[in-house]
Design a protein around this motif. Sequence first.
Motif, short mmCIF file in Angstrom:
data_model
loop_
_atom_site.label_atom_id
_atom_site.label_comp_id
_atom_site.label_asym_id
_atom_site.label_seq_id
_atom_site.Cartn_x
_atom_site.Cartn_y
_atom_site.Cartn_z
N ILE A 1 44.11 21.81 -59.00
CA ILE A 1 44.76 21.97 -60.28
C ILE A 1 44.23 20.93 -61.28
CG2 ILE A 1 46.97 21.88 -61.47
CD1 ILE A 1 48.19 23.16 -58.96
N GLU A 2 43.86 19.76 -60.80
CA GLU A 2 43.26 18.74 -61.65
C GLU A 2 41.80 19.09 -61.92
OE1 GLU A 2 44.87 16.08 -62.96
OE2 GLU A 2 46.70 16.83 -62.02
N SER A 3 41.31 18.74 -63.11
CA SER A 3 39.90 18.95 -63.44
C SER A 3 39.03 18.11 -62.51
CB SER A 3 39.62 18.55 -64.88
OG SER A 3 40.31 19.40 -65.77
N VAL A 4 37.85 18.64 -62.21
CA VAL A 4 36.92 17.91 -61.35
C VAL A 4 35.51 18.09 -61.91
CG1 VAL A 4 36.63 19.84 -59.73
CG2 VAL A 4 36.18 17.52 -58.97
N ASP A 5 34.72 17.03 -61.87
CA ASP A 5 33.34 17.09 -62.32
C ASP A 5 32.59 18.16 -61.52
OD1 ASP A 5 30.37 15.88 -61.72
OD2 ASP A 5 31.04 15.51 -63.79
N ALA A 6 31.80 18.99 -62.18
CA ALA A 6 31.09 20.08 -61.51
C ALA A 6 30.20 19.58 -60.38
CB ALA A 6 30.27 20.88 -62.53
N MET A 7 29.51 18.48 -60.59
CA MET A 7 28.63 17.95 -59.54
C MET A 7 29.45 17.54 -58.31
SD MET A 7 25.82 15.79 -61.70
CE MET A 7 24.46 15.84 -60.53
N GLU A 8 30.61 16.96 -58.55
CA GLU A 8 31.49 16.56 -57.46
C GLU A 8 32.11 17.77 -56.77
OE1 GLU A 8 35.74 14.27 -56.96
OE2 GLU A 8 34.39 13.58 -58.53
N GLY A 9 32.55 18.75 -57.58
CA GLY A 9 33.21 19.93 -57.03
C GLY A 9 32.31 20.78 -56.15
N LEU A 19 22.52 28.22 -59.80
CA LEU A 19 23.00 28.03 -61.17
C LEU A 19 24.49 28.32 -61.26
CD1 LEU A 19 22.31 27.94 -64.33
CD2 LEU A 19 22.02 30.40 -64.11
N VAL A 20 25.19 27.54 -62.06
CA VAL A 20 26.60 27.82 -62.40
C VAL A 20 26.69 27.79 -63.92
CG1 VAL A 20 29.00 27.05 -62.23
CG2 VAL A 20 27.43 26.67 -60.31
N LYS A 21 27.40 28.77 -64.49
CA LYS A 21 27.62 28.79 -65.94
C LYS A 21 29.11 28.94 -66.23
CE LYS A 21 23.40 30.44 -68.02
NZ LYS A 21 22.85 31.40 -68.97
N ASP A 22 29.52 28.33 -67.35
CA ASP A 22 30.89 28.49 -67.81
C ASP A 22 30.94 29.56 -68.89
OD1 ASP A 22 30.01 27.29 -70.17
OD2 ASP A 22 31.18 25.46 -69.89
N GLU A 23 32.11 29.76 -69.49
CA GLU A 23 32.29 30.82 -70.50
C GLU A 23 31.50 30.59 -71.77
OE1 GLU A 23 35.31 27.71 -71.50
OE2 GLU A 23 34.66 28.60 -69.62
N ASN A 35 24.22 18.51 -65.20
CA ASN A 35 25.56 19.03 -65.35
C ASN A 35 25.91 19.15 -66.84
OD1 ASN A 35 28.22 19.76 -65.26
ND2 ASN A 35 28.95 17.85 -64.40
N GLY A 36 25.63 20.30 -67.42
CA GLY A 36 25.98 20.56 -68.81
C GLY A 36 27.40 21.08 -68.97
N ILE A 37 28.04 21.41 -67.86
CA ILE A 37 29.42 21.93 -67.88
C ILE A 37 30.41 20.78 -68.04
CG2 ILE A 37 31.24 23.03 -66.50
CD1 ILE A 37 29.08 24.79 -65.26
N GLY A 38 30.15 19.69 -67.36
CA GLY A 38 31.12 18.59 -67.34
C GLY A 38 32.14 18.84 -66.26
N GLY A 43 41.89 27.55 -63.93
CA GLY A 43 42.15 28.74 -64.73
C GLY A 43 40.95 29.27 -65.49
N ASN A 44 39.88 28.50 -65.57
CA ASN A 44 38.65 28.96 -66.23
C ASN A 44 37.79 29.72 -65.22
OD1 ASN A 44 39.56 27.58 -68.44
ND2 ASN A 44 37.81 26.20 -68.58
N GLY A 45 36.96 30.62 -65.74
CA GLY A 45 36.05 31.38 -64.89
C GLY A 45 34.65 30.80 -64.95
N TYR A 46 33.95 30.86 -63.85
CA TYR A 46 32.58 30.35 -63.76
C TYR A 46 31.74 31.37 -63.01
CZ TYR A 46 34.89 26.07 -65.09
OH TYR A 46 35.65 25.14 -65.75
#
Length: 66
Positions: A1-9, A19-23, A35-38, A43-46
């Motif tokens: 539920i807490e935000s997590v850095d994409a590289m860590e996640g 590749l992973v992309k956000d909205e 990591n351009g997503i941060g 609740g967000n889709g990737y």
Amino acid sequence: IESVDAMEGFTSISEDIALVKDEMGSAYLPEWEFNGIGNLNFGNGYQIKMIETVTNFQFCPTLTAP
């Protein structure tokens, strides 16, 4: 539920991700350690393009799938 850095996640499966992309089209490219997503936000889709199939991976152990 807490935000997590994409590289860590994705650290445990990063070798299987192309590749992973956000909205917004921002990207996480593990091969380039970019990591351009941060942060990944609940609740967000990737969109994730995989190199290999991965089973039993979950971001949030609080939530369980049937």
